[in-house]
Scaffold this motif. Structure first.
Motif, mmCIF file in Angstrom:
data_model
loop_
_atom_site.group_PDB
_atom_site.id
_atom_site.type_symbol
_atom_site.label_atom_id
_atom_site.label_comp_id
_atom_site.label_asym_id
_atom_site.label_seq_id
_atom_site.Cartn_x
_atom_site.Cartn_y
_atom_site.Cartn_z
ATOM 1 N N ALA A 31 -1.705 -1.355 -3.007
ATOM 2 C CA ALA A 31 -2.445 -2.327 -3.902
ATOM 3 C C ALA A 31 -2.680 -3.472 -3.070
ATOM 4 O O ALA A 31 -3.644 -4.287 -3.392
ATOM 5 C CB ALA A 31 -1.944 -2.558 -5.040
ATOM 6 N N THR A 32 -1.826 -3.731 -2.076
ATOM 7 C CA THR A 32 -1.881 -5.191 -1.283
ATOM 8 C C THR A 32 -2.113 -4.847 0.224
ATOM 9 O O THR A 32 -2.382 -5.585 0.926
ATOM 10 C CB THR A 32 -0.760 -5.831 -1.648
ATOM 11 N N ALA B 181 -7.328 6.100 0.897
ATOM 12 C CA ALA B 181 -8.523 5.526 0.239
ATOM 13 C C ALA B 181 -8.606 5.544 -1.435
ATOM 14 O O ALA B 181 -8.811 4.570 -1.958
ATOM 15 C CB ALA B 181 -9.905 5.869 0.739
ATOM 16 N N LEU B 182 -8.770 6.879 -1.743
ATOM 17 C CA LEU B 182 -8.853 6.871 -3.319
ATOM 18 C C LEU B 182 -7.132 6.672 -3.981
ATOM 19 O O LEU B 182 -7.528 5.763 -4.933
ATOM 20 C CB LEU B 182 -8.924 8.638 -3.647
ATOM 21 N N GLY C 298 -4.781 -0.249 -6.806
ATOM 22 C CA GLY C 298 -5.455 -1.671 -6.885
ATOM 23 C C GLY C 298 -6.143 -2.026 -8.082
ATOM 24 O O GLY C 298 -5.657 -3.112 -8.751
ATOM 25 N N ALA C 299 -6.415 -1.032 -8.853
ATOM 26 C CA ALA C 299 -6.462 -1.019 -10.172
ATOM 27 C C ALA C 299 -5.613 -1.527 -11.088
ATOM 28 O O ALA C 299 -5.664 -2.237 -12.040
ATOM 29 C CB ALA C 299 -7.854 -0.087 -10.578
ATOM 30 N N ASN D 253 5.429 -2.736 -7.467
ATOM 31 C CA ASN D 253 4.647 -2.186 -6.210
ATOM 32 C C ASN D 253 5.784 -1.604 -5.133
ATOM 33 O O ASN D 253 5.968 -2.382 -4.265
ATOM 34 C CB ASN D 253 3.608 -3.364 -5.702
ATOM 35 N N PRO D 254 6.064 -0.576 -5.310
ATOM 36 C CA PRO D 254 6.903 0.101 -4.234
ATOM 37 C C PRO D 254 6.445 0.466 -2.921
ATOM 38 O O PRO D 254 5.214 0.866 -2.881
ATOM 39 C CB PRO D 254 7.470 1.498 -5.036
ATOM 40 N N GLY D 255 7.135 0.187 -1.865
ATOM 41 C CA GLY D 255 6.875 0.847 -0.786
ATOM 42 C C GLY D 255 6.896 2.440 -0.865
ATOM 43 O O GLY D 255 6.930 2.975 -1.829
#
Length: 250
Positions: free
Chosen positions: A135-136, A143-144, A150-151, A174-176
């Motif tokens: 997301a960041t 891409a998808l 991100g949404a 937001n996990p790696g």
């Protein structure tokens, strides 16, 4: 007294990977847990399992209703169910775009919508969404998947604003790259699985994959009723990838 004692929680995608780690952590803290997943075999005996496809509204509504009945209400929702996608923006047709977005984004909205009537009756209401470092950060061949996560990141903040004055906190992790079965299957398809794993480990500043239990610990921090002033937060769990720029290890 543990702040999770008696808390009623549902975990989507709670039968494996990060979701299973969250389920275990909640149980260890005294919560009552219902898991919503496509497959619900192998769950701990104390967990209420409900088959659910988050890509289908009728399935979500039926599973949430059944979970609420089994728990006697809902205090916490962990929106963890999701699917991956590999490729650039040109590698997926419309059907695949809609499938992934339906599960990863609209699925989260479906579950949240179905649980809101129960959360509004709770004095410990919280939603935690599972996002991604994607997301960041711009990751190649994602891409998808990146569009969907991100949404999730943006939707988390919008939901937090909408429901704050109803007493419902909304946050996300937001996990790696985590050491989950999905990543394991992905590595298994690589020409050099060991080399690909080393590359993924090196990408994260602490030099290894994120453990599911580490993500679960952050999920519980955000869901904890004691953290009543924490909302609209996206918490990176990525070994420093979000904010650190280290020289390559020698």
């Amino acid at each position: 007294m543990d702040t999770f004692s008696g808390v009623r929680a549902i975990v989507t995608g709670g039968a494996s990977g990060i979701g299973a780690a969250v389920t275990t952590a909640l149980l260890d803290r005294g919560a009552r847990v219902a898991v919503l997943d496509l497959r619900i075999d192998g769950l701990p005996e104390t967990v209420s399992g409900h088959q659910c496809d988050v890509g289908d509204r009728a399935s979500v509504e039926a599973a949430v209703h059944a979970a609420a009945l089994s728990l006697g209400g809902i205090d916490i929702v962990i929106n963890n169910a999701g699917i991956g996608a590999i490729g650039t923006v040109e590698d997926h047709d419309d059907e695949e775009w809609l499938r992934v977005l339906s599960v990863n984004v609209v699925g989260l909205a479906r579950v949240s919508t179905a649980t809101l009537p129960y959360l509004r009756q709770s004095d410990r209401a919280a939603i935690v969404n599972t996002g991604s470092i994607a997301a960041t950060h711009g990751l190649p061949q994602r891409a998808l998947y990146t569009a969907s996560k991100g949404a999730v990141d943006a939707l988390t903040r919008a939901m937090a604003a909408d429901h704050l004055r109803e007493g419902i906190r909304v946050n996300c992790v937001n996990p790696g790259t985590a050491d989950t079965p999905w990543v394991g299957r992905l590595l298994g398809t690589a020409d050099d699985p060991d080399g690909e794993r080393r590359a993924l480990e090196a990408r994260q500043p602490h030099g290894r994959l994120v453990r599911p239990d580490e993500v679960a610990a952050s999920v519980l921090f955000l869901a904890d009723p004691a953290n009543g002033s924490t909302t609209g937060v996206s918490l990176a769990v990525d070994g420093g990838m979000h904010s650190l720029l280290l020289r390559p290890a020698t």
